[in-house]
Scaffold this motif. Structure first.
Motif, mmCIF file in Angstrom:
data_model
loop_
_atom_site.group_PDB
_atom_site.id
_atom_site.type_symbol
_atom_site.label_atom_id
_atom_site.label_comp_id
_atom_site.label_asym_id
_atom_site.label_seq_id
_atom_site.Cartn_x
_atom_site.Cartn_y
_atom_site.Cartn_z
ATOM 1 N N ALA A 65 -2.229 -0.929 10.987
ATOM 2 C CA ALA A 65 -1.400 -1.294 9.835
ATOM 3 C C ALA A 65 -2.260 -1.807 8.689
ATOM 4 O O ALA A 65 -1.998 -1.498 7.513
ATOM 5 N N TYR A 66 -3.288 -2.584 9.007
ATOM 6 C CA TYR A 66 -4.192 -3.055 7.953
ATOM 7 C C TYR A 66 -4.966 -1.896 7.322
ATOM 8 O O TYR A 66 -5.185 -1.867 6.107
ATOM 9 N N LYS A 67 -5.368 -0.938 8.136
ATOM 10 C CA LYS A 67 -6.040 0.248 7.589
ATOM 11 C C LYS A 67 -5.100 1.038 6.694
ATOM 12 O O LYS A 67 -5.501 1.545 5.642
ATOM 13 N N ALA A 68 -3.831 1.162 7.127
ATOM 14 C CA ALA A 68 -2.842 1.880 6.321
ATOM 15 C C ALA A 68 -2.627 1.166 4.989
ATOM 16 O O ALA A 68 -2.457 1.817 3.949
ATOM 17 N N LYS A 69 -2.656 -0.161 5.011
ATOM 18 C CA LYS A 69 -2.489 -0.919 3.764
ATOM 19 C C LYS A 69 -3.675 -0.673 2.833
ATOM 20 O O LYS A 69 -3.499 -0.500 1.632
ATOM 21 N N GLN A 70 -4.877 -0.641 3.375
ATOM 22 C CA GLN A 70 -6.060 -0.402 2.553
ATOM 23 C C GLN A 70 -6.077 1.013 1.977
ATOM 24 O O GLN A 70 -6.542 1.230 0.869
ATOM 25 N N ASN A 71 -5.571 1.965 2.738
ATOM 26 C CA ASN A 71 -5.591 3.357 2.308
ATOM 27 C C ASN A 71 -4.328 3.777 1.558
ATOM 28 O O ASN A 71 -4.203 4.949 1.209
ATOM 29 N N ALA A 72 -3.423 2.826 1.321
ATOM 30 C CA ALA A 72 -2.163 3.158 0.650
ATOM 31 C C ALA A 72 -2.437 3.605 -0.785
ATOM 32 O O ALA A 72 -3.241 3.016 -1.496
ATOM 33 N N LYS A 73 -1.751 4.663 -1.177
ATOM 34 C CA LYS A 73 -1.940 5.205 -2.521
ATOM 35 C C LYS A 73 -0.828 4.792 -3.472
ATOM 36 O O LYS A 73 -1.016 4.813 -4.678
ATOM 37 N N THR A 74 0.317 4.418 -2.916
ATOM 38 C CA THR A 74 1.428 4.001 -3.763
ATOM 39 C C THR A 74 1.857 2.595 -3.381
ATOM 40 O O THR A 74 1.518 2.085 -2.307
ATOM 41 N N GLU A 75 2.615 1.985 -4.270
ATOM 42 C CA GLU A 75 3.115 0.641 -4.014
ATOM 43 C C GLU A 75 4.097 0.642 -2.842
ATOM 44 O O GLU A 75 4.144 -0.304 -2.066
#
Length: 73
Positions: free
Chosen positions: A23-33
């Motif tokens: 989940a932390y990796k997904a947050k770092q790699n998120a492209k949109t808000e």
């Protein structure tokens, strides 16, 4: 028997830890808000689960009630 119960607790915390890492990796790699908000919500849910498990293990009464309840089954 106690080792099996210990493995169950460790596996629960281990899987939550792995999910938190993802989940932390997904947050770092998120492209949109929206992706960031979804990752933050997922992180909050997983943190709450982890805190619940740790709180249950720190309470001496609850630490013994669960295994004793499970023995008949």
């Amino acid at each position: 028997m106690w080792s099996v119960l210990g493995m169950l607790f460790k596996s629960a915390l281990g899987s939550i830890s792995e999910d938190l890492r993802e989940a932390y990796k997904a947050k770092q790699n998120a492209k949109t808000e929206q992706e960031r908000i979804a990752a933050d919500e997922r992180i909050a849910i997983l943190e709450a689960r982890k805190d619940t498990i740790l709180a249950a293990q720190s309470n001496p009464v609850e630490r013994w009630i669960r295994p004793l309840f499970a023995i008949p089954f």
